[in-house]
Design a protein around this motif. Sequence first.
Motif, PDB file in Angstrom:
ATOM      1  N   VAL A 165     -61.773 -19.167 -47.427  1.00  0.00           N
ATOM      2  CA  VAL A 165     -61.281 -17.982 -46.738  1.00  0.00           C
ATOM      3  C   VAL A 165     -60.755 -16.955 -47.740  1.00  0.00           C
ATOM      4  O   VAL A 165     -61.003 -15.749 -47.614  1.00  0.00           O
ATOM      5  CB  VAL A 165     -60.173 -18.363 -45.739  1.00  0.00           C
ATOM      6  CG1 VAL A 165     -59.640 -17.127 -45.026  1.00  0.00           C
ATOM      7  CG2 VAL A 165     -60.690 -19.368 -44.723  1.00  0.00           C
ATOM      8  N   ARG A 166     -60.049 -17.444 -48.745  1.00  0.00           N
ATOM      9  CA  ARG A 166     -59.444 -16.530 -49.719  1.00  0.00           C
ATOM     10  C   ARG A 166     -60.484 -15.737 -50.504  1.00  0.00           C
ATOM     11  O   ARG A 166     -60.235 -14.593 -50.901  1.00  0.00           O
ATOM     12  CB  ARG A 166     -58.543 -17.308 -50.691  1.00  0.00           C
ATOM     13  CG  ARG A 166     -57.190 -17.709 -50.104  1.00  0.00           C
ATOM     14  CD  ARG A 166     -56.469 -16.534 -49.526  1.00  0.00           C
ATOM     15  NE  ARG A 166     -55.072 -16.816 -49.218  1.00  0.00           N
ATOM     16  CZ  ARG A 166     -54.339 -16.087 -48.407  1.00  0.00           C
ATOM     17  NH1 ARG A 166     -54.882 -15.049 -47.786  1.00  0.00           N
ATOM     18  NH2 ARG A 166     -53.070 -16.375 -48.192  1.00  0.00           N
ATOM     19  N   ARG A 167     -61.627 -16.315 -50.738  1.00  0.00           N
ATOM     20  CA  ARG A 167     -62.667 -15.563 -51.454  1.00  0.00           C
ATOM     21  C   ARG A 167     -63.010 -14.279 -50.699  1.00  0.00           C
ATOM     22  O   ARG A 167     -63.170 -13.214 -51.294  1.00  0.00           O
ATOM     23  CB  ARG A 167     -63.933 -16.404 -51.618  1.00  0.00           C
ATOM     24  CG  ARG A 167     -63.798 -17.577 -52.534  1.00  0.00           C
ATOM     25  CD  ARG A 167     -65.120 -18.316 -52.663  1.00  0.00           C
ATOM     26  NE  ARG A 167     -65.990 -17.677 -53.638  1.00  0.00           N
ATOM     27  CZ  ARG A 167     -67.279 -17.972 -53.784  1.00  0.00           C
ATOM     28  NH1 ARG A 167     -67.840 -18.873 -52.997  1.00  0.00           N
ATOM     29  NH2 ARG A 167     -68.003 -17.365 -54.695  1.00  0.00           N
ATOM     30  N   ALA A 168     -63.136 -14.388 -49.381  1.00  0.00           N
ATOM     31  CA  ALA A 168     -63.451 -13.211 -48.573  1.00  0.00           C
ATOM     32  C   ALA A 168     -62.232 -12.332 -48.380  1.00  0.00           C
ATOM     33  O   ALA A 168     -62.334 -11.100 -48.350  1.00  0.00           O
ATOM     34  CB  ALA A 168     -64.012 -13.647 -47.225  1.00  0.00           C
ATOM     35  N   GLU A 169     -61.059 -12.934 -48.255  1.00  0.00           N
ATOM     36  CA  GLU A 169     -59.849 -12.147 -48.003  1.00  0.00           C
ATOM     37  C   GLU A 169     -59.473 -11.272 -49.189  1.00  0.00           C
ATOM     38  O   GLU A 169     -58.816 -10.250 -49.013  1.00  0.00           O
ATOM     39  CB  GLU A 169     -58.691 -13.060 -47.642  1.00  0.00           C
ATOM     40  CG  GLU A 169     -58.765 -13.579 -46.233  1.00  0.00           C
ATOM     41  CD  GLU A 169     -57.403 -13.682 -45.599  1.00  0.00           C
ATOM     42  OE1 GLU A 169     -57.261 -13.214 -44.455  1.00  0.00           O
ATOM     43  OE2 GLU A 169     -56.486 -14.213 -46.243  1.00  0.00           O
ATOM     44  N   ARG A 170     -59.885 -11.648 -50.384  1.00  0.00           N
ATOM     45  CA  ARG A 170     -59.614 -10.791 -51.539  1.00  0.00           C
ATOM     46  C   ARG A 170     -60.256  -9.425 -51.340  1.00  0.00           C
ATOM     47  O   ARG A 170     -59.735  -8.408 -51.789  1.00  0.00           O
ATOM     48  CB  ARG A 170     -60.106 -11.448 -52.817  1.00  0.00           C
ATOM     49  CG  ARG A 170     -59.300 -12.665 -53.229  1.00  0.00           C
ATOM     50  CD  ARG A 170     -59.837 -13.258 -54.501  1.00  0.00           C
ATOM     51  NE  ARG A 170     -59.632 -12.358 -55.615  1.00  0.00           N
ATOM     52  CZ  ARG A 170     -58.502 -12.266 -56.302  1.00  0.00           C
ATOM     53  NH1 ARG A 170     -57.481 -13.038 -55.992  1.00  0.00           N
ATOM     54  NH2 ARG A 170     -58.382 -11.421 -57.307  1.00  0.00           N
ATOM     55  N   LEU A 171     -61.392  -9.401 -50.650  1.00  0.00           N
ATOM     56  CA  LEU A 171     -62.019  -8.131 -50.311  1.00  0.00           C
ATOM     57  C   LEU A 171     -61.216  -7.401 -49.245  1.00  0.00           C
ATOM     58  O   LEU A 171     -60.998  -6.193 -49.308  1.00  0.00           O
ATOM     59  CB  LEU A 171     -63.444  -8.365 -49.823  1.00  0.00           C
ATOM     60  CG  LEU A 171     -64.420  -8.980 -50.822  1.00  0.00           C
ATOM     61  CD1 LEU A 171     -65.752  -9.257 -50.135  1.00  0.00           C
ATOM     62  CD2 LEU A 171     -64.611  -8.067 -52.020  1.00  0.00           C
ATOM     63  N   ARG A 172     -60.755  -8.152 -48.245  1.00  0.00           N
ATOM     64  CA  ARG A 172     -60.017  -7.539 -47.136  1.00  0.00           C
ATOM     65  C   ARG A 172     -58.722  -6.905 -47.598  1.00  0.00           C
ATOM     66  O   ARG A 172     -58.330  -5.839 -47.121  1.00  0.00           O
ATOM     67  CB  ARG A 172     -59.716  -8.595 -46.062  1.00  0.00           C
ATOM     68  CG  ARG A 172     -59.059  -8.016 -44.819  1.00  0.00           C
ATOM     69  CD  ARG A 172     -58.967  -9.057 -43.715  1.00  0.00           C
ATOM     70  NE  ARG A 172     -57.951 -10.053 -43.986  1.00  0.00           N
ATOM     71  CZ  ARG A 172     -56.673  -9.925 -43.603  1.00  0.00           C
ATOM     72  NH1 ARG A 172     -56.278  -8.837 -42.968  1.00  0.00           N
ATOM     73  NH2 ARG A 172     -55.805 -10.869 -43.844  1.00  0.00           N
ATOM     74  N   PHE A 173     -58.038  -7.538 -48.546  1.00  0.00           N
ATOM     75  CA  PHE A 173     -56.748  -7.026 -48.978  1.00  0.00           C
ATOM     76  C   PHE A 173     -56.872  -5.724 -49.771  1.00  0.00           C
ATOM     77  O   PHE A 173     -55.880  -5.076 -50.055  1.00  0.00           O
ATOM     78  CB  PHE A 173     -56.014  -8.072 -49.814  1.00  0.00           C
ATOM     79  CG  PHE A 173     -55.445  -9.195 -48.988  1.00  0.00           C
ATOM     80  CD1 PHE A 173     -55.114  -9.013 -47.659  1.00  0.00           C
ATOM     81  CD2 PHE A 173     -55.254 -10.439 -49.547  1.00  0.00           C
ATOM     82  CE1 PHE A 173     -54.595 -10.044 -46.901  1.00  0.00           C
ATOM     83  CE2 PHE A 173     -54.727 -11.483 -48.806  1.00  0.00           C
ATOM     84  CZ  PHE A 173     -54.399 -11.283 -47.481  1.00  0.00           C
TER      85      PHE A 173
END
Length: 219
Positions: A165-173
């Motif tokens: 999840v964090r791999r994608a959330e780095r983009l979201r943040f």
Amino acid sequence: MPVPEGHHVASRSLLRDDAFRALRDAIVDGTLAPGERLVDAELIAWLGVSRTPIREALARLEQAGLVQTRPGRSTTVSPLDVRETRAAQSVAAAMHELAVREAVPQLAEADLEAMTKANGRFAKALRRKDVDAAVNADDDFHGVAVRACGNAMVRTVLDQVTPLVRRAERLRFTSLTGRGSVAVHAAIVELCRAGDADGAGREARANWLTLQLLLATDD
């Protein structure tokens, strides 16, 4: 990017868990990019450990969906798989909802204050577009309930699915959608303070499901 030169950790006494965490974090933060080939000799030189903990760490990373291994040929960093990330996100959302529901009766004012401070750091990091700081602060925020709930299985499952999840959330943040989490965090704190375990749990679940907006654009 290539495996960094030099030792990532000065000590050569890394245990297999340390090697796993170092490689996992490098994949999640993009130091080791999707598709990059992972060569034992380079990882040994970088981490300063023997081949055995490297191979054990890579096996665990494969189970977590972060690397792909072709026996006798190569090991590479997995691409960001939208379907797998959605599945991991759904599990993470459910676990955080459970953690908050179980934690609310146990939370002290000091815990709520820790969540508020973490959310403040999170908001500042987003304004600075500091992704590392934002992820760390978000982990700190949600980690309060995970620790307070006292449910070891919740932590075990989250350790498995959160890196995806964090791999994608780095983009979201780095986007405007990440900023909505600041208000949701604040709402979770107030619901916890009011003793509303169901409401706080629902908000926690919804917070972790907001990544669906980003993933929907990647189909």
